[in-house]
Scaffold this motif. Structure first.
Motif, mmCIF file in Angstrom:
data_model
loop_
_atom_site.group_PDB
_atom_site.id
_atom_site.type_symbol
_atom_site.label_atom_id
_atom_site.label_comp_id
_atom_site.label_asym_id
_atom_site.label_seq_id
_atom_site.Cartn_x
_atom_site.Cartn_y
_atom_site.Cartn_z
ATOM 1 N N MET A 1 -1.291 0.158 12.130
ATOM 2 C CA MET A 1 -2.170 1.111 11.266
ATOM 3 C C MET A 1 -1.953 0.826 9.883
ATOM 4 S SD MET A 1 -1.834 5.097 10.548
ATOM 5 C CE MET A 1 -0.545 4.575 9.684
ATOM 6 N N LEU B 1 -2.814 -2.062 5.356
ATOM 7 C CA LEU B 1 -2.581 -1.703 3.708
ATOM 8 C C LEU B 1 -1.553 -2.430 2.998
ATOM 9 C CD1 LEU B 1 -2.869 1.988 4.813
ATOM 10 C CD2 LEU B 1 -4.646 0.721 3.843
ATOM 11 N N VAL C 1 1.112 4.830 2.295
ATOM 12 C CA VAL C 1 0.520 6.121 2.324
ATOM 13 C C VAL C 1 1.703 7.278 2.455
ATOM 14 C CG1 VAL C 1 -1.017 7.932 2.680
ATOM 15 C CG2 VAL C 1 -1.506 5.558 2.555
ATOM 16 N N TRP C 2 2.299 6.877 3.624
ATOM 17 C CA TRP C 2 3.423 7.899 3.923
ATOM 18 C C TRP C 2 4.441 7.428 4.723
ATOM 19 C CZ3 TRP C 2 3.433 11.581 8.645
ATOM 20 C CH2 TRP C 2 4.372 12.815 8.436
#
Lengths: 563, 563
Positions: free
Chosen positions: B1, B5, B23-24
């Protein structure tokens, strides 16, 4: 040593972003952790030694140690309360995340149940006063005082970030934490010993005597025993205090987590007294849900209670009804765990479309919550893996073995997906106030979970990191505008999911906490590992599994409020 | 996922202070930890199940699982190496703290010993090829390949902060880490089972057969056994591989710690490729010491080796010499531990007068080192507390009980003070380059340990925090000038202390790692707890104690270089 260095805040409590006064915070923590480790190991040595019949450690030794620890911890708490009352500057900051109302409420509730247990224990031991040592009656009395003092202390001080006597406070908090853990261990060991005695007696006598308490004394009275517990009131006291053990166990664990957070907050500097704190949302139960979650959850809760009662009644009957009881029990659990897995999974999928920013602020309470969820799940994981190995490697290929295998596999899946859902929830900001509180860049980062096309409609939210930093005030309003129309159904769904999972966790907590032990009624694992090994596995791991359910309930309540 | 990115760094590897691309990060870590926990629990279930004779898990099941895990981990490592060679931009930063030369050197050394063990094992199982399943011969061969591949991988990649395929890399590293932990568990369980068999046979036959390996097969041959290990070469193989177990255990633990640091470094952004890195000091052994430390340490090492050999010879003799062997063993250990406690304490006192700044930089390697030191010490703590309870509560009041009590108490004190000394050392910057690298305010903070009067001689180093921030470049030269004349004797003393403690830890590692078990020769604890309980305590805790010694040696080497 560092106490001279830390009297500074009294003069300048309004300089919150100054450099830390402590030269080396880890040094102070090290000292208190070393104290705690040593006291805890001594206590656990005595407690585990006392659990074995052949070892010459008597339970009076354990009671004496626990009583001394509770007295010392209680005195320190009184000293702390006296000092902070006299000198209000000692606590310049309060951590808004620490000690939320449901944790403190739970603490008071379990504290009250512990007090009732102490009354029962005192009554039980007073019934044959002449042949008991005084410490056995003194212990519940001191424990009651300790519970009252500690509950008051945690109620008023759970949010404190204290800035005087740092080393002493750290050591005091760690010692109190150690005391609670020692009480927890003693209770768990006591319960396991009781359970094992019941099992061995039930299998030697064929009649199932799990409900007859204090087995050594009541169920198999030694003919010449000078101290029989024969009166009706003594029997009631006995039965009562064994059923109240789970509350005492939970009370100790709740107090421990709150003390740990206080320990982490000693000497902590917060930006401003109320920064990073989520605005306290009103708990308006069921108002913002689709009712599906709470209704389905309540149905499962009621059905589960019925199944539990049927199981308890049937399992104390003969062999035929035992088989039937186990099948009912497993089928209910499989349905419940399957639904929970699906619901957790759909919650995680909803988060994939969620545009709220991730909350990257430092937050000891949340870090501890996550660690406890992951750590406590290990207990149930371990039991499940042992079950799987026993069923797969072992020979039986009947209905019960299949149900057992499905139950174990679903248990692992449910813990995993529920943990993922809860941890992701805890790291989201609340829906309303987050765009105003978070630093400017975060909404842009959070949006990478959502469709990336939408990003380009925001003037100042750059698609590549190189452009970050231009006009930081712009995107926040844009994000809020975009979120408004579609955020509502997602929020409602998440609230439904949280409530459903919460109610399911309650029923899955009630069953093992109040004595359902299919692990032993089912013969697959007992035959495969032998009774003593399997009892050791279950008795060590199950308390963690029970604690996991409690802790998941409190985390899901937080998830419900925040989403 | 998140792989889409994170392809960003390829285009802009020169923007080291940009916002994190992930992001996290915790989400990615959570996934890999969940994988690792589940695999590890499955492995530990099988391994612990296989350890019990009555359980129907065969060692071939365990071997098959370990072989499959090593194959999968080896394939992932090859994939990683292939990818980073083809795309050098994947690793934009290297962590200077990770994989220091002594850790990698130790890894290679233990890896070579593991290869020798694998040769011995293959030879042993080949001796009766016809009645073994193929997996028993395949397992050491695959393990040899895995050790070679992994050692090469850790040698070249231990410092990598990789920035592509973050989730896949995290899962791969965690899986490899899990594989190493499973190998470690299997080795520890194997050794414990072997030890227990030896003990039970030595106590049934009166002749002590601890040195005769693989007891079930060689020492008590079943009359109709179709696969006897009677040839001389088979016996040599057997004896050899049991003595090489400690090295295999250490290899797995070394690899695990390096893999954990790599895992923590996945996706990490460092300020500049070499910031925060201590300048690599030359290891000029003994040149900057007073010789007292190394000489005394070497003397203890030689005496200790002699005591160990005498103990091993005498303990295999009759009852009278056993008593004498234990007295010798305990007296040597008490002297050694007492000296180490005093020396650690004096080291901590020297640090009270040290003016060097505390290093507050984030450093996953050091955090792990501290956690491992504290965690591994728990093993020896637990054994000591059980001994203390046994001696104090138990009845015997003879010389051996007294020595045992003193030994246990000193063991606790030594671990505590040595940990405090090592942890404080690791948090100091190196002496030479620290005033130039650390941020301006740190020397002033560090100086609060020294006499506060000297502070006022520094023009820009304010005594109260409110004045901090004026002319930050000034005080550094002043500090360096003041430190120069007196820093040298302190530095020499610290180097002496580090070397002395290092050599003492080596001898205290050799004794238990190569089979000294006074815990069982001494009858106090065995009589008090019963053999099976005491064996469980020692067999679970002692591997941690042995690992502690190894790890303390590597930390003390670092302390020596840094001070």
């Amino acid at each position: 040593m560092s106490e001279e260095l830390t009297t500074g805040p009294k003069e300048s409590p309004r300089a919150p972003r100054a450099a830390p006064r402590e030269v080396w915070k880890k040094g102070g923590r090290l000292l208190s952790v070393l104290l705690a480790v040593n006291v805890l190991l001594l206590a656990s040595t005595l407690i585990s030694g006392g659990a074995f019949n052949k070892v010459a450690v008597y339970d009076t030794d354990v009671f004496a140690l626990l009583t001394a620890m509770m007295l010392a911890a209680g005195l320190w708490i009184l000293f702390y309360l006296f000092r902070t009352v006299r000198c209000p500057d000692a606590v310049p900051y309060r951590d808004a995340h620490a000690g939320p109302i449901w944790l403190r409420g739970g603490l008071v509730l379990f504290g009250i149940c512990t007090l009732v247990m102490d009354v029962f224990k005192t009554g039980y031991y007073s019934s044959f006063f002449e042949c008991q040592s005084a410490i056995k009656i003194l212990h519940p009395l001191i424990q009651a005082v300790f519970v009252i003092v500690q509950t008051y202390f945690l109620w008023v001080s759970a949010k404190d970030c204290i800035h005087v006597h740092l080393d002493l406070t750290r050591c005091g908090l760690m010692f109190t934490l150690t005391t609670n853990l020692a009480i927890w261990m003693a209770a768990v060991v006591d319960e396991s010993v009781h359970q094992t005695h019941s099992y061995s007696i039930s299998h030697s006598n064929t009649s199932y005597t799990r409900l007859a308490p204090d087995v050594e004394r009541a169920s198999s009275p030694v003919p010449g025993d000078p101290c029989p517990c024969n009166t009706a009131i003594c029997q009631i006291f006995q039965q009562g205090y064994f059923y109240l053990y789970p509350f005492n166990i939970e009370y100790s664990l709740f107090a421990s987590t709150m003390l740990y957070v206080m320990w982490k907050n000693v000497g902590r500097l917060l930006g401003s007294p109320h920064s990073h704190g989520h605005a306290r949302s009103q708990i308006s139960l069921f108002r913002e849900t689709y009712f599906a979650g709470p209704v389905l959850g309540l149905m499962l809760l009621v059905v589960g209670l019925a199944v539990f009662i049927i199981y308890e009644v049937q399992v104390s009957g003969e062999g035929g009804s035992m088989q039937q009881a186990l099948v009912t029990y497993y089928i209910f659990n499989i349905v419940c765990l399957g639904l929970m897995t699906l619901v957790s999974l759909s919650g995680s999928i909803i988060y994939r479309f969620d545009r709220r920013a991730m909350d990257h602020h430092k937050n000891p309470t949340r870090t501890l919550d996550v660690a406890l969820l992951m750590g406590a799940a290990l207990g149930q994981y371990a039991i499940s893996y042992y079950s799987i190995v026993a069923v797969v490697v072992g020979t039986p290929r009947d209905l019960l073995a299949g149900l057992n295998l499905a139950h174990a596999l679903l248990m692992i899946a449910q813990h995993t997906f529920q943990n993922v859902f809860i941890i992701e929830s805890l790291h989201r900001g609340p829906p309303g106030d987050e765009p105003h509180e978070s630093p400017p860049k975060e909404p842009c980062q959070g949006l990478t979970f959502a469709n990336l096309d939408a990003l380009h409609t925001l003037p100042a939210c750059p698609p590549t990191p190189r452009l970050v930093g231009t006009s930081p005030a712009g995107p926040q309003e844009a994000v809020t505008v975009i979120l408004a129309p579609r955020g509502h159904w997602r929020r409602r769904c998440l609230k439904d999911i949280s409530l459903f999972l919460l109610l399911c966790n309650v029923i899955l907590w009630i069953m093992p906490a109040f004595g359902a032990r299919p692990h032993f009624s089912n013969t697959v694992e007992v035959d495969f590992y032998g009774y003593s090994l399997w009892a050791a596995i279950v008795n060590i791991c199950l308390p963690f599994g029970i604690f996991y359910r409690m802790h998941a309930v409190s985390s899901l309540l937080e998830t419900y409020v925040l989403s």
